[in-house]
Design a protein around this motif. Structure first.
Motif, PDB file in Angstrom:
ATOM      1  N   SER A  78       0.750  -1.350   0.100  1.00 53.71           N
ATOM      2  CA  SER A  78      -0.036  -0.162  -0.095  1.00 53.71           C
ATOM      3  C   SER A  78       0.910   1.276  -0.020  1.00 53.71           C
ATOM      4  O   SER A  78       0.489   2.056  -0.812  1.00 53.71           O
ATOM      5  CB  SER A  78      -0.779  -0.024   1.190  1.00 53.71           C
ATOM      6  N   SER A 110       1.089   4.153  -3.128  1.00 51.33           N
ATOM      7  CA  SER A 110       0.916   5.328  -2.450  1.00 51.33           C
ATOM      8  C   SER A 110       1.952   6.270  -3.109  1.00 51.33           C
ATOM      9  O   SER A 110       1.515   7.443  -3.593  1.00 51.33           O
ATOM     10  CB  SER A 110       0.349   5.552  -1.067  1.00 51.33           C
ATOM     11  N   GLN A 151      -1.881   1.677 -10.092  1.00 51.84           N
ATOM     12  CA  GLN A 151      -3.231   1.747  -9.033  1.00 51.84           C
ATOM     13  C   GLN A 151      -4.034   0.555  -9.522  1.00 51.84           C
ATOM     14  O   GLN A 151      -4.602  -0.222  -8.399  1.00 51.84           O
ATOM     15  CB  GLN A 151      -3.590   3.207  -9.051  1.00 51.84           C
ATOM     16  N   GLN A 195      -4.866  -2.482  -7.287  1.00 48.88           N
ATOM     17  CA  GLN A 195      -6.412  -2.999  -6.770  1.00 48.88           C
ATOM     18  C   GLN A 195      -6.918  -4.258  -7.346  1.00 48.88           C
ATOM     19  O   GLN A 195      -7.830  -4.804  -6.446  1.00 48.88           O
ATOM     20  CB  GLN A 195      -7.266  -1.879  -7.351  1.00 48.88           C
ATOM     21  N   GLU A 229     -12.736   1.933  -1.655  1.00 47.75           N
ATOM     22  CA  GLU A 229     -11.876   2.176  -0.313  1.00 47.75           C
ATOM     23  C   GLU A 229     -12.307   2.511   0.974  1.00 47.75           C
ATOM     24  O   GLU A 229     -11.819   2.349   1.941  1.00 47.75           O
ATOM     25  CB  GLU A 229     -11.060   3.608  -0.822  1.00 47.75           C
ATOM     26  N   GLU A 230     -13.500   3.003   0.907  1.00 43.86           N
ATOM     27  CA  GLU A 230     -14.297   3.280   2.210  1.00 43.86           C
ATOM     28  C   GLU A 230     -14.663   1.796   2.850  1.00 43.86           C
ATOM     29  O   GLU A 230     -14.378   1.761   3.702  1.00 43.86           O
ATOM     30  CB  GLU A 230     -15.575   3.855   1.765  1.00 43.86           C
ATOM     31  N   SER A 270     -12.930  -0.779   2.492  1.00 44.68           N
ATOM     32  CA  SER A 270     -11.447  -1.482   2.768  1.00 44.68           C
ATOM     33  C   SER A 270     -11.251  -0.846   4.118  1.00 44.68           C
ATOM     34  O   SER A 270     -10.838  -1.567   5.388  1.00 44.68           O
ATOM     35  CB  SER A 270     -10.459  -1.147   1.992  1.00 44.68           C
ATOM     36  N   ARG A 271     -11.449   0.543   4.302  1.00 47.72           N
ATOM     37  CA  ARG A 271     -10.909   1.285   5.590  1.00 47.72           C
ATOM     38  C   ARG A 271     -11.784   0.909   6.755  1.00 47.72           C
ATOM     39  O   ARG A 271     -11.416   0.916   7.792  1.00 47.72           O
ATOM     40  CB  ARG A 271     -10.781   2.741   5.365  1.00 47.72           C
ATOM     41  N   ILE A 312      -4.306  -2.155   5.850  1.00 43.12           N
ATOM     42  CA  ILE A 312      -5.097  -1.686   4.637  1.00 43.12           C
ATOM     43  C   ILE A 312      -4.690  -2.559   3.489  1.00 43.12           C
ATOM     44  O   ILE A 312      -5.598  -2.803   2.629  1.00 43.12           O
ATOM     45  CB  ILE A 312      -4.842  -0.194   4.364  1.00 43.12           C
ATOM     46  N   ARG A 368      -8.049  -4.136   1.586  1.00 42.02           N
ATOM     47  CA  ARG A 368      -8.326  -4.268   0.293  1.00 42.02           C
ATOM     48  C   ARG A 368      -8.305  -5.594  -0.393  1.00 42.02           C
ATOM     49  O   ARG A 368      -8.973  -5.815  -1.343  1.00 42.02           O
ATOM     50  CB  ARG A 368      -7.117  -3.336  -0.186  1.00 42.02           C
TER      51      ARG A 368
END
Lengths: 144, 502
Positions: free
Chosen positions: A8, A12, A54, A58, B90-91, B93-94, B104, B108
């Motif tokens: 991650s 990022s 990205q 994912q 993303e939401e 996952s968080r 994280i 994910r």
């Protein structure tokens, strides 16, 4: 300082870096109309690299978990380059800065590709693809 | 590196989803606590039996129309749900990192695997097809059709609060059934969010319901005459002695995916650096709270001299322990972190008791999880570092029992046969891995080992959505497994039509 980075954190870092590089090339395109088209294309490619990395992350993150600690003893900030474009910067200086950026970026992407060999093949392949693309750009920049 | 922004900024008050409406429960509320900082992030109701009965009644009513909805239309709901899940990737996952504690990256990964279930379920028009034979007898055609059954119950575990419910719910709904789900009361938030998205995706009222709660809801589900089947993921004692048995008594279909004690067999020809790297996430990923986590590493020295065997074993113990000692711990939303906390203090205390057992049984404690550092200052109550024991024998309780935490036992075997015997002597049969460069050894291992999921140079042998999630012995109770074609068969009744026209 060498650190342990999670997938991650690496992604990022890539995303942030490509965003900065995109901004850098856009600024060069505005500042130096003689190479505006070339710098504009490079800015667009940075955005594409960001999306590629990205998306690859994912879509394969569940496989990253297999060997999620691939980026140990590694510090991506070693590859950072100053991307400020001060007023009055000459074209030659700008190109030299871009060349440094591309050299560092190639080294970075090659290194993360090497370190992610144990992950699903899609992941090192994406990094290698970006490194190859940037190698082409490096040649273009050197020819300017 | 900063901590990623938290999607929950003040405690949520969770509700039940009954007949497409979010409603308060009359039951008491309990806190959902973020284990990384011990702050309450939500309150979840412990619903009543009456509320569950009401949800089932509405679901039964909804079934009439839903089963008459063409599979293609049901598939479109799955496509819309998939799109919404991607949009909220993303939401979601968080939230998992907040409610469960996982990193994280792990969250994910869980989100991705959950979405893959919905993607596969979207292929239901093909998956659900029967088959036929013209002239099965002279002038007689015969065909098989698959029909949904009604209302199914889903009992969710705490360790994968987002993904595990999606092993079942999308397939149940896509095949034309209705579901009433009880999320884990320890971390129900991501599943509440999924249900919100299911409603937004156009899944009709009553088809996808949520009733939060505890044991009373489980009992109500197991006894309810209108529940046609139950999907359960959790411990072996509950899965075998409660869920499987009671479903048998009440004539329900059942999938009970239960506990595990998984072995990784390391052969002398294995690629050691890659194997050790893989073992780190296999043994310690999700803080060891994974039914596919390996927890026993068997170092095999087949073909080596005595001296070489000693050196090989020492090398593996040292490299494994060194790698484990480097794992960074902290809050899962901190991108530096490779291992988060355990879900709660009770789970931590249980694992500590196994460290004490290991010492009492005479194993060598190479890495003591009770001594650890965090990347920042925070409550340490739910954290426990990786623990590594060497010189473990198969008879020790730490090698026999499921610990469900960041806890590794290193054992020795002279031959692969001996390693397989160790696996077979263990009551569980969820998964087993072999690390080798020999195709012969790998095939032999795959052929003989009695476990539902086999990894060959794979540390976490987790089947993809289009394959069934295997499981044998005390790790699985039922006939058909979750995921893939088997789950489609589980959620449908096969009806055979034999047809002749005069």
């Amino acid at each position: 300082m060498s650190e342990q980075y999670t997938a991650s954190a690496i992604i990022s870092f890539c995303a942030d870096w490509e965003k900065q590089a995109e901004h850098f090339y856009k600024t060069l395109a505005e500042r130096f109309p003689v190479h505006a088209a070339k710098f504009g294309v490079m800015a667009g490619e940075c955005a594409k690299h960001k999306t590629l990395v990205q998306r690859t992350y994912q879509e394969t993150v569940s496989d990253i978990l297999e060997t999620g600690y691939a980026f140990n003893d590694f510090n991506p900030s070693d590859y950072l380059v100053d991307l400020a474009v001060p007023e009055g910067m000459q074209l030659a200086q700008a190109i030299a800065q871009a060349i440094t950026l591309e050299e560092k970026a190639i080294a970075f992407y090659q290194e993360v590709a090497r370190r992610s060999q144990s992950l699903l093949a899609t992941i090192p392949r994406a990094f290698t693809k970006v490194a190859a693309k940037r190698t082409e750009r490096l040649a273009q920049l050197r020819s300017l | 590196m900063a901590i990623l922004e938290e999607p929950i900024t003040s405690p949520l008050r969770l509700q039940n989803l009954i007949n497409g409406e979010w409603v308060d429960s009359e039951g008491r509320m309990v806190d959902v606590v973020n284990p990384a900082n011990l702050q309450a992030i939500a309150q979840v109701p412990i619903s009543t039996k009456q509320e569950f009965d009401q949800a089932v009644a509405f679901a039964k009513e909804a079934f009439y129309d839903w089963r008459r909805t063409p599979p293609l239309a049901r598939a479109r709901c799955m496509f819309r749900l998939k799109e919404l899940l991607e949009k909220n990737f993303e939401e979601l996952s968080r939230i998992q990192s907040m409610e469960h504690g996982k990193t994280i990256d792990e969250s994910r990964g869980e989100t991705r695997r959950g979405i893959e279930m919905v993607e596969v379920a979207a292929g239901i028009p093909t998956l659900m097809m029967g088959y036929n034979l013209e002239d099965a007898a002279s002038g007689i055609d015969e065909y098989l059709i698959r029909q949904p059954l009604g209302v199914f119950g889903i009992i969710c575990p705490f360790n994968f609060p987002f993904m595990v419910p999606l092993w079942f719910a999308p397939f149940a709904v896509a095949t034309g059934n209705c579901v009433v789900m009880k999320p884990s009361s320890e971390d129900p938030i991501s599943q509440i969010k999924v249900a919100e998205l299911a409603v937004e995706a156009g899944i009709p009222d009553g088809v996808w319901s949520i009733v939060n709660g505890g044991r009373d809801i489980v009992n109500a589900m197991l006894d309810h005459p209108d529940i046609k089947g139950v999907c359960f993921v959790g411990s072996t004692p509950v899965g075998r002695d409660v869920v499987y048995r009671r479903c048998g008594e009440t004539g329900k279909r059942v999938i009970a995916q239960c506990g595990a004690k998984n072995f990784a067999v390391l052969m002398p020809d294995a690629d050691i650096p890659k194997t050790i790297a893989t073992c780190m996430t296999s043994f310690f990923g999700n803080t060891g709270q994974r039914c596919l986590a390996n927890s026993n590493l068997v170092v095999v020295d087949e073909g080596l001299s005595k001296g070489e065997a000693e050196a090989f074993y020492e090398r593996i113990v040292n490299e494994f322990t060194t790698a484990a000692s480097k794992i960074k711990m902290g809050y899962g939303l901190d991108e530096r972190v490779q291992m988060g906390p355990l879900r709660d203090q009770g789970k931590r205390a249980r694992i500590v008791s196994y460290i004490e057992k290991g010492l009492a049984e005479g194993a060598t404690l190479k890495l003591d999880g009770r001594i650890f550092e965090l990347v920042d200052e925070r409550p340490r109550d739910c954290f426990l570092g990786p623990t590594v024991f060497s010189d473990v024998t198969p008879q020790m309780s730490i090698a026999q029992e499921e610990v469900f935490g960041p806890f590794a036992c290193i054992l020795r075997a002279r031959t692969m046969d001996e390693a397989i015997d160790m696996i077979h002597a263990n009551p569980f049969g969820n998964s087993a891995s072999i690390f080798t460069t020999s195709g012969k050894w790998a095939r032999e291992f795959q052929y003989r080992t009695e476990c539902g999921n086999i990894g060959i140079n794979i540390g976490i042998a987790a089947p993809m959505a289009f394959f069934p999630f295997g499981g044998m012995k005390d790790s699985f109770f039922g006939d058909l497994h979750g995921q893939g074609q088997e789950i489609v068969r589980f959620f449908t009744e096969s009806k055979v039509v034999i047809q002749r026209w005069f």
